[in-house]
Design an enzyme around this catalytic site. Structure first.
Site, mmCIF file in Angstrom:
data_model
loop_
_atom_site.group_PDB
_atom_site.id
_atom_site.type_symbol
_atom_site.label_atom_id
_atom_site.label_comp_id
_atom_site.label_asym_id
_atom_site.label_seq_id
_atom_site.Cartn_x
_atom_site.Cartn_y
_atom_site.Cartn_z
ATOM 1 N N PRO A 1 -3.315 5.381 -10.441
ATOM 2 C CA PRO A 1 -2.546 6.566 -10.853
ATOM 3 C C PRO A 1 -1.666 7.093 -9.715
ATOM 4 C CG PRO A 1 -4.829 7.166 -10.412
ATOM 5 C CD PRO A 1 -4.738 5.671 -10.245
ATOM 6 N N ASP B 1 -5.744 -5.604 1.479
ATOM 7 C CA ASP B 1 -4.773 -6.690 1.273
ATOM 8 C C ASP B 1 -5.190 -7.996 1.955
ATOM 9 O OD1 ASP B 1 -3.250 -4.986 -0.212
ATOM 10 O OD2 ASP B 1 -1.797 -4.536 1.358
ATOM 11 N N LYS C 1 7.021 -6.300 4.009
ATOM 12 C CA LYS C 1 7.394 -5.785 2.680
ATOM 13 C C LYS C 1 7.034 -4.305 2.542
ATOM 14 C CE LYS C 1 4.394 -6.599 -0.855
ATOM 15 N NZ LYS C 1 3.913 -5.411 -1.574
ATOM 16 N N ASN C 2 5.788 -3.972 2.909
ATOM 17 C CA ASN C 2 5.338 -2.602 2.642
ATOM 18 C C ASN C 2 5.906 -1.574 3.619
ATOM 19 O OD1 ASN C 2 4.025 -3.577 0.440
ATOM 20 N ND2 ASN C 2 1.952 -3.460 1.324
HETATM 21 N N1 EPU Z 1 -4.777 6.651 -5.896
HETATM 22 C C1 EPU Z 1 -5.021 7.666 -6.785
HETATM 23 N N2 EPU Z 1 -4.009 8.564 -7.022
HETATM 24 C C2 EPU Z 1 -2.800 8.475 -6.414
HETATM 25 C C3 EPU Z 1 -2.564 7.446 -5.508
HETATM 26 C C4 EPU Z 1 -3.580 6.528 -5.256
HETATM 27 O O1 EPU Z 1 -6.107 7.775 -7.358
HETATM 28 O O2 EPU Z 1 -1.937 9.332 -6.674
HETATM 29 C C5 EPU Z 1 -5.832 5.657 -5.624
HETATM 30 C C6 EPU Z 1 -5.444 4.250 -6.066
HETATM 31 O O3 EPU Z 1 -5.700 4.048 -7.435
HETATM 32 C C7 EPU Z 1 -6.264 3.385 -5.161
HETATM 33 C C8 EPU Z 1 -6.309 4.196 -3.872
HETATM 34 O O4 EPU Z 1 -5.979 5.539 -4.227
HETATM 35 O O5 EPU Z 1 -7.556 3.247 -5.670
HETATM 36 C C9 EPU Z 1 -5.344 3.741 -2.775
HETATM 37 O O6 EPU Z 1 -4.056 3.561 -3.330
HETATM 38 P P1 EPU Z 1 -2.719 3.717 -2.490
HETATM 39 O O7 EPU Z 1 -1.913 4.805 -3.127
HETATM 40 O O8 EPU Z 1 -3.019 3.848 -1.038
HETATM 41 O O9 EPU Z 1 -2.011 2.332 -2.767
HETATM 42 P P2 EPU Z 1 -0.450 2.127 -2.891
HETATM 43 O O10 EPU Z 1 0.230 3.086 -2.014
HETATM 44 O O11 EPU Z 1 -0.089 2.062 -4.323
HETATM 45 C C10 EPU Z 1 -0.144 0.457 -0.895
HETATM 46 C C11 EPU Z 1 0.372 -0.942 -0.741
HETATM 47 C C12 EPU Z 1 -0.638 -1.906 -1.351
HETATM 48 C C13 EPU Z 1 -1.954 -1.738 -0.587
HETATM 49 C C14 EPU Z 1 -2.432 -0.278 -0.694
HETATM 50 C C15 EPU Z 1 -3.686 -0.008 0.096
HETATM 51 C C16 EPU Z 1 2.754 -0.625 -0.792
HETATM 52 C C17 EPU Z 1 4.043 -0.808 -1.501
HETATM 53 N N3 EPU Z 1 1.649 -1.044 -1.425
HETATM 54 O O12 EPU Z 1 -0.298 0.673 -2.309
HETATM 55 O O13 EPU Z 1 -0.137 -3.215 -1.128
HETATM 56 O O14 EPU Z 1 -2.934 -2.584 -1.151
HETATM 57 O O15 EPU Z 1 -1.389 0.597 -0.220
HETATM 58 O O16 EPU Z 1 -3.514 -0.329 1.424
HETATM 59 O O17 EPU Z 1 2.734 -0.153 0.333
HETATM 60 C C18 EPU Z 1 0.090 -5.500 -1.565
HETATM 61 O O18 EPU Z 1 0.956 -5.533 -0.681
HETATM 62 O O19 EPU Z 1 -0.398 -6.540 -2.094
HETATM 63 C C19 EPU Z 1 -0.391 -4.208 -2.029
HETATM 64 C C20 EPU Z 1 -1.026 -4.048 -3.198
#
Ligand code: EPU
Length: 419
Positions: A123, A306, A22-23
């Site tokens: 965020p 995850d 998915k991701n």
């Molecule tokens: N964060 C910020 N600012 C930002 C972006 C992120 O503060 O602009 C913080 C987040 O709040 C969090 C941390 O940085 O505390 C990491 O967040 P990240 O941006 O890496 O998460 P994401 O990209 O939104 C993806 C996966 C998630 C997975 C995380 C961490 C996708 C679509 N989603 O989320 O997958 O948990 O990376 O590996 O790729 C899941 O599949 O169940 C899932 C939640």
């Protein structure tokens, strides 16, 4: 709302094939916006989040064709709209992945600002700050991100914190920007490498994905491609954990073990025997009771957040006490309250869960709160005495393809109850 009824006590055995990730798929679908040519994606998993991403692209004007081999061909030429409306974004935060491609290709985007979710505030400031460094003007208005730009310009960007979708968004934007972009403090997840490989197959010039520094030489346009979605490492890890809590003996095919090394190491610490080849992982849980395993979640290559909820269940039935530290999301222990209703002995103090192993779990009615929390409740149901009913399983349908079919194929006893 549909529910899953799980009759616990079966030992899992047999072989299953991993679905597409998915991701990895979500950013790949978003990246089709960057090209005027057709992009074919193979091995897409049949999941609610994938359908939502297609709905979003369809609402902007993409043509999406499914062929008899279940391959999707997407044509995102001349989109009539560059808006991601709140109705879609609120159901899937990953909608933010169209921001970078839209600004890079069309010079504008209006995306509903994703709010917080069950696992944290999440965020998107790193995405927005980086686009601003590339010359985009960003306004936040009426709950929407409004971004506009002439052609984006390459920039030196150091992310303030590691973000997976942020790295993907900016990598996609930089692929069509003018000049060179260097990204540092980036995410190194395998899905970043997959996206870079796909973009390079479309003519992008991206180097270093999977390392701390990604260099992108912007090009004027990207071509079409035909690309296969790699297997889902978190799905594979979840089934391995399911075998660990059921004294199971299973093989998962189609998954590259290098993507799961920290999970494999922890399963070995829990007492499982693991064997792997290039494209398959086998687990045999000979021990009656798992050993407790301490876990600290962190970005790849460390232990994935995850997989944290699934390992809570392994620890919950272990012969000792384990500590789990969740360092990626601030609120990812929602499953713990439900697990305690099934007889687990877990206390939470901030980002630290202390899990004392108990002799057995008992079936109960429990409620899923997010995707991986749902997976942990199913695992708990598999090893609990009696019947467990997991409610709100729409969360699980977002990220696990036919989960009850796959588990039943391995010997579980799970029935989907209609709403
Ligand atoms: N964060 C910020 N600012 C930002 C972006 C992120 O503060 O602009 C913080 C987040 O709040 C969090 C941390 O940085 O505390 C990491 O967040 P990240 O941006 O890496 O998460 P994401 O990209 O939104 C993806 C996966 C998630 C997975 C995380 C961490 C996708 C679509 N989603 O989320 O997958 O948990 O990376 O590996 O790729 C899941 O599949 O169940 C899932 C939640």
């Amino acid at each position: 709302m549909e529910k899953l009824l799980i009759r616990g006590g079966s030992q899992l055995s047999g072989k299953i094939t991993c679905s597409g990730a998915k991701n990895a798929a979500l950013p790949m679908i978003a990246s089709t916006i960057l090209s005027d040519e057709k992009v074919t994606l193979r091995n897409l998993p049949y999941l609610q989040d994938i359908t939502t991403m297609f709905e979003l692209l369809g609402s902007m004007g993409s043509d999406i064709i499914l062929d008899e081999n279940m391959n999707f061909t997407i044509s995102s030429k001349d989109l009539k709209d560059t808006e991601a409306r709140y109705e879609l974004v609120k159901t899937m935060r990953a909608s933010i992945l169209v921001l970078g491609p839209l600004v890079a290709k069309y010079g504008k985007a209006k995306i509903a600002l994703p709010g917080g979710c069950a696992i944290g505030s999440r965020p998107v400031n790193y995405h927005l700050d980086s686009l601003e460094k590339m010359g985009a003007k960003i306004k936040l208005k009426n709950g929407y991100i409004e971004a506009s730009s002439k052609r984006l310009k390459g920039a030196e960007i150091k992310f303030d914190g590691i973000t997976v979708t942020g790295t993907e968004n900016i990598m996609m934007a930089a692929a069509l920007a003018e000049g060179k972009t260097t990204l540092t403090n980036v995410a190194k997840e395998p899905e970043i490498i997959d996206l870079a490989n796909m973009l390079n197959s479309m003519g992008a010039k991206i180097d270093g994905a999977g390392s701390d520094r990604i260099k992108i030489e912007g090009v004027d346009n990207l071509t079409g491609t035909n690309f296969e979605i790699p297997a889902d490492r978190i799905e594979a890890g979840t089934y391995l954990a399911a075998a660990a809590v059921t004294k199971g003996d299973i093989t998962i095919e189609g998954i590259n073990p290098n993507r799961l090394m920290k999970v494999i190491d922890k399963l070995k610490d829990a007492g499982a025997e693991i064997e792997y080849q290039n494209n398959a992982i086998s687990i045999c849980m000979n021990k009656d009771v798992p050993n407790p395993v301490d876990i600290t979640t962190a970005p790849f290559p460390e232990f994935p957040t995850d997989m944290q909820a699934q390992f809570s269940v392994i620890n919950a039935i272990s012969n000792g006490t384990a500590n789990i530290y969740e360092t990626v999301f601030e609120n990812r222990f929602m499953h713990i309250l439900e697990l305690n209703r099934m007889g687990c002995d877990i206390s939470v103090n901030g980002n630290h869960a202390i899990i004392k192993g108990v002799k057995s779990l008992s079936g109960a009615e429990v409620m899923a709160t997010d995707l991986r929390a749902s997976a942990s409740l199913i695992l708990a149901g598999l090893c609990a005495k009696g019947e467990t009913i997991v409610d709100r399983i729409y969360h699980i349908d977002r990220g696990y393809e036919r989960i009850e079919e796959k588990l039943n194929y391995l010997g579980a006893n799970i029935v989907r109850l209609p709403s």
